[in-house]
Write a protein that holds these residues in place. Structure first.
Motif, PDB file in Angstrom:
ATOM      1  N   ARG A 117       0.558  -1.134   0.136  1.00 10.75           N
ATOM      2  CA  ARG A 117       0.132  -0.324  -0.174  1.00 10.75           C
ATOM      3  C   ARG A 117       1.087   1.373  -0.225  1.00 10.75           C
ATOM      4  NH1 ARG A 117      -5.160  -1.153   3.724  1.00 10.75           N
ATOM      5  NH2 ARG A 117      -5.647  -2.795   3.022  1.00 10.75           N
ATOM      6  N   THR A 118       1.914   1.529   0.789  1.00 11.06           N
ATOM      7  CA  THR A 118       2.463   2.561   0.646  1.00 11.06           C
ATOM      8  C   THR A 118       3.659   2.865  -1.152  1.00 11.06           C
ATOM      9  OG1 THR A 118       2.926   1.877   2.856  1.00 11.06           O
ATOM     10  CG2 THR A 118       3.924   3.524   2.298  1.00 11.06           C
ATOM     11  N   SER A 119       3.641   1.866  -1.058  1.00  8.58           N
ATOM     12  CA  SER A 119       4.698   1.686  -1.880  1.00  8.58           C
ATOM     13  C   SER A 119       3.562   2.549  -3.056  1.00  8.58           C
ATOM     14  CB  SER A 119       4.673   0.899  -2.621  1.00  8.58           C
ATOM     15  OG  SER A 119       6.194   0.148  -1.628  1.00  8.58           O
ATOM     16  N   ALA A 120       2.468   1.830  -3.338  1.00  6.18           N
ATOM     17  CA  ALA A 120       1.403   1.929  -4.045  1.00  6.18           C
ATOM     18  C   ALA A 120       0.962   3.799  -4.350  1.00  6.18           C
ATOM     19  CB  ALA A 120       0.073   1.601  -4.207  1.00  6.18           C
ATOM     20  N   LEU A 121       0.901   4.274  -2.754  1.00  6.67           N
ATOM     21  CA  LEU A 121       0.539   5.003  -2.812  1.00  6.67           C
ATOM     22  C   LEU A 121       2.056   6.192  -3.008  1.00  6.67           C
ATOM     23  CD1 LEU A 121      -1.092   7.217  -0.966  1.00  6.67           C
ATOM     24  CD2 LEU A 121      -0.584   6.833   0.971  1.00  6.67           C
ATOM     25  N   LEU A 122       2.826   5.898  -2.845  1.00 10.96           N
ATOM     26  CA  LEU A 122       3.502   6.832  -3.463  1.00 10.96           C
ATOM     27  C   LEU A 122       4.097   6.976  -4.817  1.00 10.96           C
ATOM     28  CD1 LEU A 122       6.829   5.730  -0.152  1.00 10.96           C
ATOM     29  CD2 LEU A 122       5.309   7.797  -0.839  1.00 10.96           C
ATOM     30  N   ILE A 123       4.022   5.782  -5.136  1.00  4.93           N
ATOM     31  CA  ILE A 123       4.103   6.124  -7.107  1.00  4.93           C
ATOM     32  C   ILE A 123       3.196   6.562  -6.885  1.00  4.93           C
ATOM     33  CG2 ILE A 123       3.863   4.563  -8.506  1.00  4.93           C
ATOM     34  CD1 ILE A 123       5.302   2.522  -6.995  1.00  4.93           C
ATOM     35  N   GLY A 124       2.091   6.588  -6.445  1.00  2.57           N
ATOM     36  CA  GLY A 124       0.789   7.464  -7.441  1.00  2.57           C
ATOM     37  C   GLY A 124       1.154   8.545  -6.784  1.00  2.57           C
ATOM     38  N   LEU A 125       1.342   9.177  -5.923  1.00  2.00           N
ATOM     39  CA  LEU A 125       2.100  10.239  -5.471  1.00  2.00           C
ATOM     40  C   LEU A 125       2.615  11.182  -6.521  1.00  2.00           C
ATOM     41  CD1 LEU A 125       1.070  10.833  -1.367  1.00  2.00           C
ATOM     42  CD2 LEU A 125      -0.484  11.505  -3.269  1.00  2.00           C
ATOM     43  N   SER A 126       4.136  10.301  -6.804  1.00  2.00           N
ATOM     44  CA  SER A 126       4.673  10.844  -7.688  1.00  2.00           C
ATOM     45  C   SER A 126       4.555  11.452  -8.769  1.00  2.00           C
ATOM     46  CB  SER A 126       6.156   9.462  -7.209  1.00  2.00           C
ATOM     47  OG  SER A 126       6.196  10.229  -5.730  1.00  2.00           O
ATOM     48  N   LEU A 127       4.071  10.244  -9.417  1.00  3.55           N
ATOM     49  CA  LEU A 127       2.933  10.496 -10.829  1.00  3.55           C
ATOM     50  C   LEU A 127       2.645  11.490 -11.253  1.00  3.55           C
ATOM     51  CD1 LEU A 127       3.007   6.856 -11.974  1.00  3.55           C
ATOM     52  CD2 LEU A 127       4.253   8.367 -12.819  1.00  3.55           C
ATOM     53  N   PHE A 128       1.068  12.062  -9.687  1.00  4.40           N
ATOM     54  CA  PHE A 128       0.989  13.620  -9.730  1.00  4.40           C
ATOM     55  C   PHE A 128       0.881  14.310  -9.831  1.00  4.40           C
ATOM     56  CE2 PHE A 128      -1.910  16.258  -7.861  1.00  4.40           C
ATOM     57  CZ  PHE A 128      -2.835  16.448  -7.657  1.00  4.40           C
ATOM     58  N   PHE A 129       2.811  14.347  -8.588  1.00  6.91           N
ATOM     59  CA  PHE A 129       2.988  15.396  -9.047  1.00  6.91           C
ATOM     60  C   PHE A 129       3.666  16.399  -9.927  1.00  6.91           C
ATOM     61  CE2 PHE A 129       2.345  15.060  -4.254  1.00  6.91           C
ATOM     62  CZ  PHE A 129       1.055  16.609  -4.377  1.00  6.91           C
ATOM     63  N   ILE A 130       4.456  15.472 -10.339  1.00  8.11           N
ATOM     64  CA  ILE A 130       4.996  15.454 -11.880  1.00  8.11           C
ATOM     65  C   ILE A 130       3.991  15.505 -12.886  1.00  8.11           C
ATOM     66  CG2 ILE A 130       6.055  13.748 -13.731  1.00  8.11           C
ATOM     67  CD1 ILE A 130       7.345  12.364 -11.197  1.00  8.11           C
ATOM     68  N   GLY A 131       3.084  15.051 -12.971  1.00  8.95           N
ATOM     69  CA  GLY A 131       2.038  15.503 -13.658  1.00  8.95           C
ATOM     70  C   GLY A 131       1.785  16.695 -13.415  1.00  8.95           C
ATOM     71  N   VAL A 132       1.797  17.442 -12.581  1.00  6.95           N
ATOM     72  CA  VAL A 132       1.285  18.523 -12.527  1.00  6.95           C
ATOM     73  C   VAL A 132       2.643  19.172 -13.139  1.00  6.95           C
ATOM     74  CG1 VAL A 132       0.824  20.140 -10.277  1.00  6.95           C
ATOM     75  CG2 VAL A 132      -0.017  17.987 -10.252  1.00  6.95           C
ATOM     76  N   VAL A 133       3.519  19.295 -12.453  1.00  2.59           N
ATOM     77  CA  VAL A 133       5.020  20.289 -12.730  1.00  2.59           C
ATOM     78  C   VAL A 133       4.579  19.931 -14.390  1.00  2.59           C
ATOM     79  CG1 VAL A 133       7.543  20.351 -12.645  1.00  2.59           C
ATOM     80  CG2 VAL A 133       6.126  19.484 -10.834  1.00  2.59           C
TER      81      VAL A 133
END
Length: 129
Positions: free
Chosen positions: A5-21
């Motif tokens: 769960r933690t890995s999926a959450l971190l991967i998801g948040l990373s992808l989201f923030f990269i997309g925002v940038v």
């Protein structure tokens, strides 16, 4: 390989923030002014990576650029190099605040938004693991 769960959450948040940038970069650079430039070199480097070197002038100062897209989500490795023949005149978009920052093609917003969506879905899926 099992993703917890933690890995999926971190991967998801990373992808989201990269997309925002990338989305913000595409939106901000869409308003950049442009000048005429000239292609100095175009070709493929090792690994089929397309390299385009161009020069342009802003307020009497000469600059050299290598960025093709404003956001790196576009498939530069599949770019038609024939479009950028040596010596060809091209439109160069540049930052008014930092004229040394420039690109040749406007980046689409959709890939960045898709990356944000994938990030959200990945992060949300961590709740159901």
């Amino acid at each position: 390989m099992i993703i917890n769960r933690t890995s999926a959450l971190l991967i998801g948040l990373s992808l989201f923030f990269i997309g925002v940038v990338y989305a913000l970069r595409a939106l901000m650079s869409a308003r950049w002014p442009s000048v005429e430039g000239r292609i100095l070199h175009a070709g493929n480097q090792t690994g089929d990576r397309t390299v385009v070197v161009y020069e342009y002038e802003v307020n009497g100062k000469r600059f050299e650029g290598r960025r093709i897209f404003s956001a790196p989500l576009a498939p530069a490795d599949r770019l038609d190099v024939q479009k950028y023949e040596m010596g060809a005149r091209v439109r160069v978009f540049y930052s008014e605040r930092r004229p040394g920052s420039a690109y040749l093609e406007r980046s689409a917003l959709l890939p960045a938004l898709l990356l944000c969506g994938i990030g959200i879905l990945t992060a949300c899926s961590s709740a159901f693991m």
